[in-house]
Design an enzyme around this catalytic site. Structure first.
Site, mmCIF file in Angstrom:
data_model
loop_
_atom_site.group_PDB
_atom_site.id
_atom_site.type_symbol
_atom_site.label_atom_id
_atom_site.label_comp_id
_atom_site.label_asym_id
_atom_site.label_seq_id
_atom_site.Cartn_x
_atom_site.Cartn_y
_atom_site.Cartn_z
ATOM 1 N N GLY A 97 -10.544 -0.884 -1.877
ATOM 2 C CA GLY A 97 -10.142 -2.175 -1.300
ATOM 3 C C GLY A 97 -10.842 -2.395 0.025
ATOM 4 N N GLY A 98 -10.121 -2.114 1.116
ATOM 5 C CA GLY A 98 -10.605 -2.391 2.475
ATOM 6 C C GLY A 98 -12.041 -1.957 2.739
ATOM 7 C CD GLU A 100 -2.859 -5.597 -3.617
ATOM 8 O OE1 GLU A 100 -3.792 -6.367 -3.889
ATOM 9 O OE2 GLU A 100 -3.006 -4.576 -2.900
ATOM 10 C CG ASN A 121 -9.463 -5.393 -5.675
ATOM 11 O OD1 ASN A 121 -9.732 -6.585 -5.577
ATOM 12 N ND2 ASN A 121 -8.232 -4.949 -5.901
ATOM 13 C CD1 TRP A 122 -15.211 -6.911 -2.495
ATOM 14 C CD2 TRP A 122 -15.988 -9.013 -2.429
ATOM 15 N NE1 TRP A 122 -16.582 -6.854 -2.491
ATOM 16 C CE2 TRP A 122 -17.093 -8.128 -2.449
ATOM 17 C CE3 TRP A 122 -16.242 -10.391 -2.385
ATOM 18 C CZ2 TRP A 122 -18.416 -8.576 -2.427
ATOM 19 C CZ3 TRP A 122 -17.558 -10.837 -2.375
ATOM 20 C CH2 TRP A 122 -18.629 -9.939 -2.391
ATOM 21 C CE LYS A 123 -6.640 -4.417 -2.621
ATOM 22 N NZ LYS A 123 -5.529 -3.598 -2.145
ATOM 23 N N GLY A 165 -3.812 0.273 1.129
ATOM 24 C CA GLY A 165 -3.879 -0.504 2.360
ATOM 25 C C GLY A 165 -3.027 0.058 3.492
ATOM 26 C CB SER A 204 -6.171 4.652 2.120
ATOM 27 O OG SER A 204 -5.134 3.716 2.371
ATOM 28 C CG HIS A 256 -4.372 -4.362 -7.894
ATOM 29 N ND1 HIS A 256 -3.424 -4.408 -6.897
ATOM 30 C CD2 HIS A 256 -5.388 -3.587 -7.442
ATOM 31 C CE1 HIS A 256 -3.871 -3.675 -5.877
ATOM 32 N NE2 HIS A 256 -5.042 -3.178 -6.179
ATOM 33 C CD GLU A 294 -5.982 0.694 -7.017
ATOM 34 O OE1 GLU A 294 -7.062 0.771 -6.422
ATOM 35 O OE2 GLU A 294 -5.306 -0.354 -7.050
HETATM 36 P P1 13P Z 1 -7.331 0.012 -0.135
HETATM 37 O O1 13P Z 1 -8.601 0.750 -0.423
HETATM 38 O O2 13P Z 1 -7.501 -1.109 0.854
HETATM 39 O O3 13P Z 1 -6.178 0.908 0.136
HETATM 40 O O4 13P Z 1 -6.967 -0.756 -1.522
HETATM 41 C C1 13P Z 1 -6.946 -0.040 -2.694
HETATM 42 C C2 13P Z 1 -6.826 -1.000 -3.817
HETATM 43 O O5 13P Z 1 -5.777 -1.571 -4.041
HETATM 44 C C3 13P Z 1 -8.015 -1.253 -4.647
HETATM 45 O O6 13P Z 1 -7.696 -1.987 -5.771
#
Ligand code: 13P
Length: 254
Positions: free
Chosen positions: A236-237, A99, A12-14, A175, A215, A97, A169
């Site tokens: 994510g990251g 977010e 997920n590149w967000k 994050g 993470s 998600h 998640e």
């Molecule tokens: P991180 O891997 O950056 O913690 O993000 C997880 C995430 O929200 C994937 O959708």
């Protein structure tokens, strides 16, 4: 429970990467991600979907959206339809998600409508769930997530269980560098599986992939994947760097 679930690693590149950066990352992924039987998906921002799709052509890496709107078309400024996702060859789409739930007030009812629209269009939803730190500290995380799953799957008809994916998640691990332990992940993913058995029956539930996210990185992914009910990761990251995403796919194939 018998399992024929294919491991899935989704990135997920967000809200990261403009078009030139997306092209560069996609090129790096095509070069570095191994073809090892693990299903691999990347979910770029909407503006990057077309160029990423082009770069991924001919590779084993699949494309996904980060969000969708359930209406077919019309006056919905800023939204993206299932047909639009299909037109760039997106086969997956993240929904719900945390977010989007937190910052954009998405509800379980919205998420349920999105899942139905995607499945009708032949796109696989990656439906996210997960509790806040407050809920976890109150010891109510299992109950909370089970309730989300029940609402998000209400009335869904799943004929092919490989075409519906859940990502657990925990919000406090996203994050933050704070990962849940593999046992924390299994506790909730196991409860998710048990809920899926209740809703859809044993056979369907055994085929639905449940991912862990929060993470996740090359150093910790193996521990999660050892657990019975963890079938992959939503990253994510670590999905923003071709080498680390490729390393996670590598580990998932071992
Ligand atoms: P991180 O891997 O950056 O913690 O993000 C997880 C995430 O929200 C994937 O959708």
């Amino acid at each position: 429970m018998p399992s024929n679930r294919v491991r899935l690693i989704a990135g997920n590149w967000k809200m990261n990467n403009d078009v030139p950066a997306a092209k560069e990352l996609a090129e790096g992924l095509v070069e570095k991600v191994p073809v090892n039987g693990v299903e691999v998906v990347v979910c770029p921002p909407t503006i990057d979907l077309a160029c990423t799709s082009h770069k991924l052509e001919g590779s084993s890496i699949k494309l996904g959206g980060q969000n969708v709107y359930w209406e077919e078309k019309g006056a919905y400024t800023g939204e993206t339809s299932c047909a639009m996702l299909k037109s760039v060859n997106a086969e997956y789409c993240i929904i719900g998600h945390s977010e989007r739930r937190d910052y954009f007030h998405e509800t379980d009812e919205d998420i349920n409508k999105k899942a139905k629209a995607l499945m009708a269009a032949g796109i696989v939803p990656i439906s996210c769930c997960g509790e806040s730190l407050e809920v976890r500290e109150a010891g109510k995380h299992v109950e909370f997530v089970v309730d989300q799953i029940k609402k998000d799957t209400e009335g869904l008809e799943i004929s092919d269980p490989s075409k519906y994916v859940i990502a657990y998640e925990p919000i406090w691990a996203i994050g933050t560098g704070k990962t849940a332990t593999a046992d924390d992940a299994q506790e909730v993913c196991g409860a998710i599986r048990a809920t899926l058995v209740e809703i859809f029956g044993e056979e369907t539930a055994a085929g639905i992939r449940v991912l862990y996210g929060g993470s996740a990185k090359p150093e910790n992914i193996a521990g999660f994947l050892e657990k019975e009910d963890v079938d992959g990761a939503l990253v994510g990251g670590a999905s923003l760097v071709a080498e680390s995403f490729a390393a996670m796919v590598e580990k998932a194939g071992e």
